[in-house]
Scaffold this active site. Sequence first.
Site, mmCIF file in Angstrom:
data_model
loop_
_atom_site.group_PDB
_atom_site.id
_atom_site.type_symbol
_atom_site.label_atom_id
_atom_site.label_comp_id
_atom_site.label_asym_id
_atom_site.label_seq_id
_atom_site.Cartn_x
_atom_site.Cartn_y
_atom_site.Cartn_z
ATOM 1 N N TYR A 82 0.810 -1.212 0.000
ATOM 2 C CA TYR A 82 0.000 0.000 0.000
ATOM 3 C C TYR A 82 0.844 1.263 0.000
ATOM 4 O O TYR A 82 2.064 1.214 0.209
ATOM 5 C CB TYR A 82 -0.967 0.003 1.196
ATOM 6 N N LYS B 150 6.327 -1.715 1.968
ATOM 7 C CA LYS B 150 5.154 -1.159 2.653
ATOM 8 C C LYS B 150 4.011 -2.145 2.430
ATOM 9 O O LYS B 150 3.301 -2.072 1.420
ATOM 10 C CB LYS B 150 4.849 0.232 2.079
ATOM 11 N N GLU C 80 13.071 3.708 12.616
ATOM 12 C CA GLU C 80 12.022 4.651 12.191
ATOM 13 C C GLU C 80 10.933 4.707 13.255
ATOM 14 O O GLU C 80 10.935 3.929 14.197
ATOM 15 C CB GLU C 80 11.423 4.192 10.852
ATOM 16 N N LEU D 56 11.575 1.977 6.120
ATOM 17 C CA LEU D 56 10.932 2.354 4.875
ATOM 18 C C LEU D 56 11.561 3.652 4.362
ATOM 19 O O LEU D 56 11.653 4.626 5.114
ATOM 20 C CB LEU D 56 9.427 2.570 5.094
#
Lengths: 304, 304
Positions: free
Chosen positions: A49, A167, A200, A224
């Site tokens: 996504y 993702k 992250e 990511l």
Amino acid sequence: MKRLGTFYLQDMRAFLSREIISVNGVISKPGETSISVMDRGFLYGDSVYEVTLTYNRIPFLLDEHLDRLYRSAKSIYMDFSFTREELVSEIFKVVEAIEGDRLYIRIIVTRGEGEINLDPAAAKSNNLVIIGRQLPEYPKSWYEEGVTLIVSDVLRNSKRSIDPGVKSGNYLNNVLAMAEAKEKGAFDAMMLNYKGNITEGTTSNIWIVEGDHFITPPLDAGLLGGITRKSLLLLASKNGLNVSEENITPERLKKADECFLTSSTKEIVPIVKVDDSLIGSGKPGPKTQKLHQIYKQFVLDSIS
Amino acid sequence: MKRLGTFYLQDMRAFLSREIISVNGVISKPGETSISVMDRGFLYGDSVYEVTLTYNRIPFLLDEHLDRLYRSAKSIYMDFSFTREELVSEIFKVVEAIEGDRLYIRIIVTRGEGEINLDPAAAKSNNLVIIGRQLPEYPKSWYEEGVTLIVSDVLRNSKRSIDPGVKSGNYLNNVLAMAEAKEKGAFDAMMLNYKGNITEGTTSNIWIVEGDHFITPPLDAGLLGGITRKSLLLLASKNGLNVSEENITPERLKKADECFLTSSTKEIVPIVKVDDSLIGSGKPGPKTQKLHQIYKQFVLDSIS
């Protein structure tokens, strides 16, 4: 592409709404939109996504997001049963069906339905879901006062298990870190890798400022590659700022002068406290705010 | 429990079928059954599940499976908005609505729908999905000739990221390992942990036989505690067999006299080749077949 609905302008007006969901080209309102329970996105999180924000009704950096969507799909051996042109067309149909300038657009592609079997070959043809909704402005306090994060006890998935650079619909790792943050009264969590370096936030990238030096963890820390992160690396260089990708331990982060997170929807949010440690003065720093100004100008230049 | 449908015997007959899906108590046929795209199971894989097989229409070791479902849910801080009695009742309604003795029953509980936000508190109330279907007998060749597995390059998720002991909707890790197995023409893959020890198959537990010694990896290797695995550990001891939980490297496994996998639906399947190495004689071993006989007797005793 299967079951692509025909959607005429006259129908569209009737739908004008704050939220619209498209499933394989059929647009409907939330509550009326559903997907088969045999969809592998539902059964296994076997989906990829993207989320983008519109400025002036234009999905920002859509090409970059779609490039990443295709990279994510390739990493998990997922082919798309539609062309990129069809995908873009469906995204714009959703945008056209909602009112408002500031829209949240979530594009989900699953491997589709099929026999209950982990083998990807069991899937027939993708399901494409696009969720579009008006996104109210985020609270000013996030930007003016900053937010608090924790360093989660939940380690970010390793690249050797599920690459965080993909993702995908497997987000329980981040859900658990977010649950821990909320339990501790924090805004969000940052996650470490197996070497003890920061990767992250649960849906953002993390940055620090040391003196006049902007630093964010490198991709190989297992994270990511954010679209906003990438834009900022380029923009910072272009604007003569000192910027680099380096591993950051929590200890180093807590001694930084400033700290902030970046995401496509939140842009740049100052982090003023991590666990029990105030960052710098405990208030949003001037370098963070300067970079946010540069980013805002970049957005304005891009959409005008 | 929300939206629990009332389901009468007279309606049930009309539904008699080879496959039935119940969503929050509403029973329908496949193709007519769907879930909101805002369900967190779909968006994040934020769900837990169980699979059991019926013998003589009785879900086998259902209590054990439900105990594990509740443990999985607790591990990810998920509460259920229905009682265990209601859950059992819904499972039996599905069984009653399908014909056949040998039924596959998949029970999925998601955290439900809510705002798009990783915070589990954003969810309103669980969605309960039960998939029931006739399960044809598996090919005799699996049991009579054995199957080939590979050791996957994809490492099993670490317990510090997402505990493989939680049976959740995040199965992309296993999907990737299975894709590798299929690419290499194998039946399935076994996955290693970060220490290089075998954890489990993508949907099964792994065992070896050395001399008269049955060995399976310990839970702390990072694996799902299989219900069949647990039954076999008890049954083996009870029947005077030499059994233990020990770490197993691929090298050790390839030198074993016999090797097999266990699962609730597949029971015991001999593994006769791993990567390019024949296991033992390259044919299903007598100890594996003996243990399978013991298990079959246990099933018969349990359901009679």
